[in-house]
Design a protein around this motif. Sequence first.
Motif, short mmCIF file in Angstrom:
data_model
loop_
_atom_site.label_atom_id
_atom_site.label_comp_id
_atom_site.label_asym_id
_atom_site.label_seq_id
_atom_site.Cartn_x
_atom_site.Cartn_y
_atom_site.Cartn_z
N ALA A 19 -69.66 -26.36 -8.10
CA ALA A 19 -69.48 -27.80 -8.19
C ALA A 19 -69.86 -28.34 -9.55
O ALA A 19 -69.27 -29.32 -10.02
CB ALA A 19 -70.29 -28.50 -7.10
N ASN A 20 -70.86 -27.73 -10.17
CA ASN A 20 -71.35 -28.18 -11.47
C ASN A 20 -71.45 -27.00 -12.42
O ASN A 20 -71.64 -25.85 -11.99
CB ASN A 20 -72.73 -28.83 -11.33
CG ASN A 20 -72.69 -30.10 -10.50
OD1 ASN A 20 -72.24 -31.14 -10.96
ND2 ASN A 20 -73.16 -30.01 -9.26
N SER A 21 -71.34 -27.29 -13.71
CA SER A 21 -71.42 -26.25 -14.74
C SER A 21 -72.64 -26.49 -15.61
O SER A 21 -72.98 -27.63 -15.95
CB SER A 21 -70.16 -26.26 -15.61
OG SER A 21 -69.01 -25.94 -14.83
N LEU A 22 -73.30 -25.39 -15.99
CA LEU A 22 -74.45 -25.46 -16.87
C LEU A 22 -74.01 -25.89 -18.27
O LEU A 22 -72.98 -25.42 -18.77
CB LEU A 22 -75.11 -24.08 -16.94
CG LEU A 22 -76.41 -23.95 -17.72
CD1 LEU A 22 -77.56 -24.62 -16.97
CD2 LEU A 22 -76.74 -22.48 -17.99
N VAL A 23 -74.79 -26.75 -18.90
CA VAL A 23 -74.53 -27.12 -20.29
C VAL A 23 -74.83 -25.91 -21.18
O VAL A 23 -75.92 -25.33 -21.11
CB VAL A 23 -75.40 -28.31 -20.72
CG1 VAL A 23 -75.25 -28.57 -22.22
CG2 VAL A 23 -75.03 -29.56 -19.93
N THR A 24 -73.88 -25.52 -21.99
CA THR A 24 -74.06 -24.39 -22.92
C THR A 24 -73.66 -24.83 -24.32
O THR A 24 -72.95 -25.82 -24.50
CB THR A 24 -73.23 -23.17 -22.49
OG1 THR A 24 -71.85 -23.55 -22.36
CG2 THR A 24 -73.71 -22.62 -21.15
N THR A 25 -74.09 -24.03 -25.30
CA THR A 25 -73.91 -24.47 -26.69
C THR A 25 -73.10 -23.53 -27.58
O THR A 25 -72.74 -23.91 -28.68
CB THR A 25 -75.29 -24.66 -27.35
OG1 THR A 25 -76.04 -23.44 -27.24
CG2 THR A 25 -76.07 -25.78 -26.67
N GLY A 26 -72.83 -22.30 -27.14
CA GLY A 26 -72.03 -21.44 -28.04
C GLY A 26 -72.32 -19.98 -27.90
O GLY A 26 -72.33 -19.44 -26.80
N ASN A 27 -72.60 -19.31 -29.03
CA ASN A 27 -72.67 -17.86 -29.08
C ASN A 27 -73.82 -17.28 -28.27
O ASN A 27 -74.87 -17.90 -28.11
CB ASN A 27 -72.80 -17.39 -30.53
CG ASN A 27 -71.57 -17.71 -31.34
OD1 ASN A 27 -70.48 -17.88 -30.80
ND2 ASN A 27 -71.74 -17.82 -32.64
N ALA A 28 -73.63 -16.05 -27.79
CA ALA A 28 -74.66 -15.30 -27.09
C ALA A 28 -75.25 -14.24 -28.01
O ALA A 28 -74.59 -13.77 -28.94
CB ALA A 28 -74.08 -14.64 -25.83
N PHE A 29 -76.48 -13.86 -27.74
CA PHE A 29 -77.15 -12.77 -28.44
C PHE A 29 -76.87 -11.47 -27.67
O PHE A 29 -77.05 -11.41 -26.45
CB PHE A 29 -78.66 -13.04 -28.48
CG PHE A 29 -79.51 -11.86 -28.84
CD1 PHE A 29 -79.60 -11.42 -30.15
CD2 PHE A 29 -80.23 -11.19 -27.87
CE1 PHE A 29 -80.39 -10.34 -30.48
CE2 PHE A 29 -81.03 -10.10 -28.20
CZ PHE A 29 -81.11 -9.68 -29.50
N VAL A 30 -76.39 -10.45 -28.37
CA VAL A 30 -76.04 -9.18 -27.73
C VAL A 30 -76.96 -8.09 -28.26
O VAL A 30 -77.07 -7.88 -29.46
CB VAL A 30 -74.57 -8.80 -27.98
CG1 VAL A 30 -74.23 -7.49 -27.28
CG2 VAL A 30 -73.64 -9.91 -27.50
N ASN A 31 -77.64 -7.40 -27.34
CA ASN A 31 -78.56 -6.32 -27.68
C ASN A 31 -77.92 -4.99 -27.30
O ASN A 31 -77.69 -4.71 -26.13
CB ASN A 31 -79.87 -6.52 -26.93
CG ASN A 31 -80.97 -5.57 -27.34
OD1 ASN A 31 -82.00 -5.51 -26.71
ND2 ASN A 31 -80.76 -4.82 -28.41
N GLN A 32 -77.62 -4.17 -28.32
CA GLN A 32 -77.02 -2.86 -28.10
C GLN A 32 -78.02 -1.79 -28.53
O GLN A 32 -78.59 -1.87 -29.61
CB GLN A 32 -75.74 -2.71 -28.92
CG GLN A 32 -74.71 -3.78 -28.67
CD GLN A 32 -73.61 -3.77 -29.70
OE1 GLN A 32 -73.82 -3.44 -30.86
NE2 GLN A 32 -72.41 -4.13 -29.27
#
Length: 208
Positions: A19-32
């Motif tokens: 029903a609702n979406s979380l406010v997000t801001t952009g890129n994610a941090f990826v740990n490999q």
Amino acid sequence: ALQTRDFVFGPGLSYTDGANSLVTTGNAFVNQTQNLGNPTNFGLKRNLSAPVTSGEFYLSVLYKEVVDGHDFFLQLLDSGTGADSLIGRGSWGAGQNWRLNSTDMGVPLPLNGETQFMVAHVNLDTDSISVWQNPDLVTPGAADFTGTVGIADLSAVQLFVKNEAPEEYAWDELRIGTTFEDVAPIPEPSTLALLGLAGLALVARKRK
């Protein structure tokens, strides 16, 4: 032994409760990580400007398993004793359940390549923690599990994976606040109304 460690940025993660979406801001941090014989934990650490020594706080994070691996945790660090509290997936016991430190909480932790949203409520005065997995953003309901947090204060937060197998995790939107709403924000009704008006204006312009 040779190891590789790559911290990169990938597409931002998102979450909706239907029903609702979380406010997000952009890129994610990826740990490999890639372990070839010398296991070391790798992650991203953020120190607080001053330790939180009493009271309650909330924290949340989006995460996604990209390549199946071993252990991954949200780690809460204590400034005075060096103790920590680990929330995530560990190698203790069988299966893929949530673990709080070395305790299997008996709640399945989905690692299926889909984005997951975790919210935790910590009370330092009662030494307790409650964790929600993919909660409703308006009415979270009862926590999925509760336990003992085991730290006297909070001085830093770390997202890490244990380098014992090839693995890759994406992390996004790490938040700390004093209420559930602080760490699980949704768009304000006025923002949604403005977006709706903008859409109507665009349709009207196309019709002219």
